[in-house]
Design a protein around this motif. Structure first.
Motif: not given
Lengths: 139, 139, 139, 139, 139, 139
Positions: A10-12, A36-41, A79-81
């Motif tokens: 999971s990351a941004s 600000n980013g958004h994320g994905h699995n 778990h990173r941007f």
């Protein structure tokens, strides 16, 4: 013979190019350009090729492959941007295409040091979008 | 043109090599070396290649393919302990790799007798692990 | 509020009742009565109920839940022949129904000792068959 | 580098050949020859190949690909009885094979006009059956 | 204790009400009102409740459940245009809601004649839409 | 009768409580406490209850439900860093539990103004973790 293992992280990320204006980034990438980013699995399918070993019946020691994936992909990416915390995404846009290339670059020397050969990286960004990368010679 | 049909069977296997000691088997295969066996819902994707027939619009009669899969794979493999009940797994370790090779060996002459050609076997052992086999010439 | 975590294990089982003859077992359970066993990738969905904690925003500490699932379900069940190696399946037939009851029996005291309450066990035996168990009071 | 997008449409079809008698159609296609038709949730995976753009990091503008898929596939195929309403299925049997060829024929000029190249069409008719088409040169 | 079996059928339907004008039907149902029909791979999850039998460890004989599903649902619904070929959909609109009610109506007496009790019908029309029906008393 | 529609959005979040120290946040939430955030493809299953309309055969106008989901959930949540951009997650930790409650709070008045009643929110954070919320009276 190919063998493929799937792992997930999971990351941004944020998609915007330093060579484009804010308006151009918004026009091209749409809401994915939100700083600000958004994320994905993200789901990664790592495929290695080889011949099953005469004694073990396996193309590659799966525990060794798992260790490589944990060390080279899951620990640095999960778990990173990506744009801020994972090299080279401070300067390379973390599109699915570029993330797949980077995963290949990190895995190839490790897999090839074992008895197998890295064959392909499939990276799913969502359930409806994935990329396949086969290394430079095949690009 | 390729066409692929998926089928599923439930079977047990145990991974241990007669050429390794018990300690070596446990070290290499981990809990999968348990001689009592453990099991999987194996998913087989059988891919055949050909040109759609001018009259029927199909690469292969799907009922014929289904009959072949039932007779050559599902009947002998489903609800079996592979190491004890399905040849050649009394002497060949039933890793995903070796099961895929055996399924290819059983299907190729039957599919090729029909108007199509066996192209690939994909065998899923779990939702996170699968192998692809394209026959000897492509190995 | 309910929260559910899915885990997976691979195991073998054999369905036959000591109170039935071999012929009756074969007639009732079909090929699943094969004494050598056959296997599945079992998926367990464990649902706990509670109120999100005012400080943490969570119904239950997910690391604690993960530890309980590893200790009480995955370690004893994974890569085992249930009828021979996991109590009470030496004398209780390991149907999906009975496995779900046993998982409930093992998890309930551990989950309830934490701040949550075990609500349901869903056990998938194949992609087409699952059972739900809500404990004795709801049976 | 390949990138794949999945889309879905719901349509009816009927499988029967004008060159076969009713009895032959029933024998070959089974209940799928019912002239009233039956339906599927078809899933299309469209794969394009290219090199990620140096500035955008993408093989192809995904909004453009989405627009092409909507215009060339979803609008004409979704919620239609293919044999009666979508050309050329008045005279070509809408098997999965022939539908994949037609989707290729409609998409190739549009995708190739953009910076990418159409690489493959995968068409799922059910969860257990899919075809892959790579264009005429690869057939 | 609940046990659920999933089955799948492919069928066509058309959504339009005899009590609405063509324009009203188009406005309300959109392209689903096309009188030629369109289709789906419907997935039915049939849930029965009961207590595992002391001898067999099962809530219900699964072969019997399978026979009932084949006879009452798959044979009449699979590969049919529901509005024209399956009662009561000549006069009842085959929405997912109404199909679920009809499946319940056909299954309940058959399941309840066995040792179990019909508990729920879940009908998936697409991967993103499903209905649940628990019978009249629970509606 | 219940009807459920699934939608998906991609967002970032960060789990850390203002009432805990950094060390406590790291100990409790692990890498999910990273202040740069990480992301998920969240899947929301929105379940409404009602009786199928006598004329339309539907519990609720699905276009209206889709409009409500777009306006109240997808537009505000998709491609956002929840902690920074979506109220009330500046002060409420966006755990899966709290996101589900907020989605309920936003949808309930809109759904209930139509002919149906909001019954449940299921929110998947990953393929292995989901929460169910039934509103305050049922919590």
């Amino acid at each position: 013979m190919l063998i493929t293992r799937k792992v997930e992280f999971s990351a941004s990320h944020c998609l915007s190019s330093a060579e484009l204006s804010d308006a151009e980034n918004l026009a091209f990438y749409g809401p994915a350009s939100n700083p600000n980013g958004h994320g994905h699995n993200y789901i990664v399918e790592v495929t290695v090729s080889g011949t099953p070993d005469r004694v073990t019946g396996m193309v590659m020691d799966l525990k060794e492959l798992k260790d490589i994936l944990n060390r080279e992909v899951l620990e640095p990416f999960d778990h990173r941007f990506l744009n801020h915390e994972v090299s080279p995404f401070q300067r390379v846009i973390p599109t699915a295409e570029n993330i797949a290339v980077e995963i290949w670059r990190r895995l190839a020397p490790e897999v090839n040091r074992a008895s197998a050969k890295l064959h392909a990286i499939r990276l799913w960004e969502t359930a409806d979008l994935y990329v396949d990368y086969y290394g430079e010679s095949a690009s």
